[in-house]
Write a protein that holds these residues in place. Structure first.
Motif, PDB file in Angstrom:
ATOM      1  N   GLY A   4     -44.091 -37.904 -27.128  1.00 33.38           N
ATOM      2  CA  GLY A   4     -44.433 -36.505 -26.951  1.00 33.38           C
ATOM      3  C   GLY A   4     -45.553 -36.033 -27.844  1.00 33.38           C
ATOM      4  N   ARG A   5     -46.597 -36.849 -27.998  1.00 29.99           N
ATOM      5  CA  ARG A   5     -47.721 -36.488 -28.862  1.00 29.99           C
ATOM      6  C   ARG A   5     -48.366 -35.190 -28.377  1.00 29.99           C
ATOM      7  NH1 ARG A   5     -50.172 -41.582 -31.801  1.00 29.99           N
ATOM      8  NH2 ARG A   5     -51.513 -39.964 -32.618  1.00 29.99           N
ATOM      9  N   GLU A   6     -48.692 -34.325 -29.349  1.00 26.42           N
ATOM     10  CA  GLU A   6     -49.215 -33.007 -29.031  1.00 26.42           C
ATOM     11  C   GLU A   6     -50.656 -33.046 -28.543  1.00 26.42           C
ATOM     12  OE1 GLU A   6     -48.061 -33.940 -31.978  1.00 26.42           O
ATOM     13  OE2 GLU A   6     -46.080 -32.976 -32.127  1.00 26.42           O
ATOM     14  N   ASP A   7     -51.399 -34.134 -28.847  1.00 29.58           N
ATOM     15  CA  ASP A   7     -52.814 -34.189 -28.485  1.00 29.58           C
ATOM     16  C   ASP A   7     -53.050 -34.866 -27.137  1.00 29.58           C
ATOM     17  OD1 ASP A   7     -52.044 -36.696 -29.298  1.00 29.58           O
ATOM     18  OD2 ASP A   7     -53.750 -37.052 -30.630  1.00 29.58           O
ATOM     19  N   ALA A  15     -50.201 -49.494 -15.116  1.00 32.02           N
ATOM     20  CA  ALA A  15     -51.188 -48.502 -14.696  1.00 32.02           C
ATOM     21  C   ALA A  15     -51.615 -47.614 -15.852  1.00 32.02           C
ATOM     22  CB  ALA A  15     -50.616 -47.638 -13.570  1.00 32.02           C
ATOM     23  N   VAL A  16     -50.783 -47.547 -16.881  1.00 35.87           N
ATOM     24  CA  VAL A  16     -51.073 -46.753 -18.071  1.00 35.87           C
ATOM     25  C   VAL A  16     -50.983 -47.679 -19.279  1.00 35.87           C
ATOM     26  CG1 VAL A  16     -50.283 -44.837 -19.534  1.00 35.87           C
ATOM     27  CG2 VAL A  16     -50.273 -44.587 -17.046  1.00 35.87           C
ATOM     28  N   SER A  17     -51.926 -47.561 -20.173  1.00 36.45           N
ATOM     29  CA  SER A  17     -52.026 -48.445 -21.334  1.00 36.45           C
ATOM     30  C   SER A  17     -50.827 -48.308 -22.260  1.00 36.45           C
ATOM     31  CB  SER A  17     -53.296 -48.102 -22.118  1.00 36.45           C
ATOM     32  OG  SER A  17     -53.198 -46.777 -22.637  1.00 36.45           O
ATOM     33  N   ALA A  64     -47.519 -42.536 -26.085  1.00 40.16           N
ATOM     34  CA  ALA A  64     -47.726 -41.083 -26.137  1.00 40.16           C
ATOM     35  C   ALA A  64     -46.726 -40.362 -25.247  1.00 40.16           C
ATOM     36  CB  ALA A  64     -49.155 -40.746 -25.725  1.00 40.16           C
ATOM     37  N   LEU A  65     -46.417 -40.942 -24.108  1.00 38.89           N
ATOM     38  CA  LEU A  65     -45.430 -40.345 -23.203  1.00 38.89           C
ATOM     39  C   LEU A  65     -44.060 -40.299 -23.855  1.00 38.89           C
ATOM     40  CD1 LEU A  65     -44.549 -39.341 -20.363  1.00 38.89           C
ATOM     41  CD2 LEU A  65     -44.235 -41.755 -19.742  1.00 38.89           C
ATOM     42  N   GLY A 101     -46.978 -38.821  -8.392  1.00 39.91           N
ATOM     43  CA  GLY A 101     -48.123 -39.243  -9.199  1.00 39.91           C
ATOM     44  C   GLY A 101     -48.066 -38.661 -10.591  1.00 39.91           C
ATOM     45  N   TYR A 102     -48.774 -39.322 -11.475  1.00 50.94           N
ATOM     46  CA  TYR A 102     -48.803 -38.903 -12.884  1.00 50.94           C
ATOM     47  C   TYR A 102     -50.177 -39.220 -13.465  1.00 50.94           C
ATOM     48  CZ  TYR A 102     -48.121 -39.344 -17.958  1.00 50.94           C
ATOM     49  OH  TYR A 102     -48.255 -39.256 -19.311  1.00 50.94           O
ATOM     50  N   ALA A 103     -50.693 -38.316 -14.284  1.00 49.07           N
ATOM     51  CA  ALA A 103     -51.950 -38.544 -14.993  1.00 49.07           C
ATOM     52  C   ALA A 103     -51.789 -38.099 -16.436  1.00 49.07           C
ATOM     53  CB  ALA A 103     -53.100 -37.785 -14.337  1.00 49.07           C
ATOM     54  N   GLN A 104     -52.547 -38.751 -17.299  1.00 50.69           N
ATOM     55  CA  GLN A 104     -52.507 -38.444 -18.727  1.00 50.69           C
ATOM     56  C   GLN A 104     -53.935 -38.346 -19.242  1.00 50.69           C
ATOM     57  OE1 GLN A 104     -51.454 -41.136 -22.480  1.00 50.69           O
ATOM     58  NE2 GLN A 104     -49.614 -40.683 -21.306  1.00 50.69           N
ATOM     59  N   ILE A 105     -54.204 -37.331 -20.055  1.00 49.41           N
ATOM     60  CA  ILE A 105     -55.521 -37.135 -20.653  1.00 49.41           C
ATOM     61  C   ILE A 105     -55.340 -37.144 -22.172  1.00 49.41           C
ATOM     62  CG2 ILE A 105     -57.586 -35.689 -20.779  1.00 49.41           C
ATOM     63  CD1 ILE A 105     -56.651 -34.310 -18.195  1.00 49.41           C
ATOM     64  N   ASP A 106     -56.056 -38.040 -22.852  1.00 48.80           N
ATOM     65  CA  ASP A 106     -55.882 -38.135 -24.297  1.00 48.80           C
ATOM     66  C   ASP A 106     -56.839 -37.196 -25.030  1.00 48.80           C
ATOM     67  OD1 ASP A 106     -58.401 -39.369 -24.462  1.00 48.80           O
ATOM     68  OD2 ASP A 106     -57.584 -41.386 -24.672  1.00 48.80           O
ATOM     69  N   ALA A 107     -56.794 -37.260 -26.355  1.00 46.14           N
ATOM     70  CA  ALA A 107     -57.590 -36.345 -27.178  1.00 46.14           C
ATOM     71  C   ALA A 107     -59.087 -36.572 -27.039  1.00 46.14           C
ATOM     72  CB  ALA A 107     -57.174 -36.482 -28.648  1.00 46.14           C
ATOM     73  N   GLU A 108     -59.488 -37.763 -26.554  1.00 42.03           N
ATOM     74  CA  GLU A 108     -60.904 -38.063 -26.350  1.00 42.03           C
ATOM     75  C   GLU A 108     -61.335 -37.797 -24.910  1.00 42.03           C
ATOM     76  OE1 GLU A 108     -62.746 -38.824 -28.944  1.00 42.03           O
ATOM     77  OE2 GLU A 108     -60.930 -38.715 -30.178  1.00 42.03           O
TER      78      GLU A 108
END
Length: 282
Positions: free
Chosen positions: A40-43, A28-30, A36-37, A58-65
């Protein structure tokens, strides 16, 4: 939104991702998101959804873009958690959303939030003997990647080869080294093409979960049209089939790249599934 996560929370999210992957038959996540998970990437921003008892649902992740990926525990779907999590994700600034595998429920949810299809990433697969390896262009030699020696040269050629593709072309030393630390990384399957000692192309293969992968093939603009890309692709396929014993090989290519699609279709690849990206209308 979670600004910092401790090890226990990262492990809790990783377990949720594993349950979803087992239930859905796909991640479900690339890979980038899972790295990144763990690192612990700061961005990268993380959002978690919990029920009234504090259980992670549930879990969601938002990247720097501002691209997002989200997942709901398979045992807790159809309870409204996905809708609520998507709303929080968009309110947190996400502009694009991945739906891996193009799942109908995710597509329906995107339509409900009036998101528009902006990208189609196809996973292609082929099964069978590897094709014959054509001759390399005159003056080009082949060797394998040497960790600690080839990183900067590879990053330079990768950036040039994918200048039109910011997701791949913007890789940093950290991006590369995170993958070198993965259990699947094998420099014996990371082929480099050189001309007069200068790196001009590469085929990085991956073997994981009983499948081979054309992880990334890149050719310097100076070698475009020379046949180097075709030769490198065949070299990697033969390595995966013969050295690693993997009959099935996958790769990813954008639907709006017809030239690459034709190359891979001629090599025997067909569409296996599709990842869709939806965006907030401008």
């Amino acid at each position: 939104m979670v600004e910092r996560m401790d090890t226990a929370e990262r492990e809790e999210i990783a377990a949720l991702l594993a349950r979803a992957a087992e239930g859905d038959g796909r991640q479900a996540v690339s890979e980038q998101g899972r790295l990144a998970l763990r690192s612990g990437r700061e961005d990268v921003a993380h959002l978690t959804s919990r029920d009234e008892h504090g259980a992670l649902v549930g879990y969601a992740q938002i990247d720097a873009e501002w691209s997002a990926e989200l997942v709901v525990d398979p045992a807790r779907r159809r309870e409204g958690h996905g809708r609520a999590l998507l709303r929080r994700t968009l309110n947190s600034g996400a502009r694009r959303l991945w739906a891996h595998g193009g799942h109908p429920a995710a597509t329906h949810l995107a339509a409900e939030f009036r998101l528009e299809l902006v990208r189609e990433l196809r996973q292609l697969r082929r099964t069978g003997p590897a094709p014959a390896v054509p001759a390399l262009p005159d003056g080009v030699t082949l060797r394998t990647f040497e960790p600690g020696r080839d990183e900067e040269a590879w990053l330079k050629v990768n950036a040039a080869a994918f200048a039109h593709h910011p997701e791949q072309g913007s890789w940093t030393r950290r991006d590369l080294e995170e993958r070198e630390a993965e259990s699947w990384f094998d420099p014996a399957g990371f082929f480099l093409a050189e001309r007069d000692g200068e790196l001009v192309g590469f085929h990085w293969t991956k073997a994981e979960g009983g499948l081979g992968e054309v992880y990334v093939v890149g050719v310097s603009p100076t070698e475009q049209g020379s046949g180097l890309g075709k030769a490198l692709t065949a070299v990697g396929l033969r390595h995966l089939g013969e050295a690693r014993g993997l009959a099935t090989v996958l790769l990813y290519v954008d639907a709006d790249n017809p030239a690459a699609l034709r190359v891979y279709e001629r090599a025997g690849f067909t569409v296996h599934e599709v990842d869709l990206m939806f965006g907030v209308p401008s």
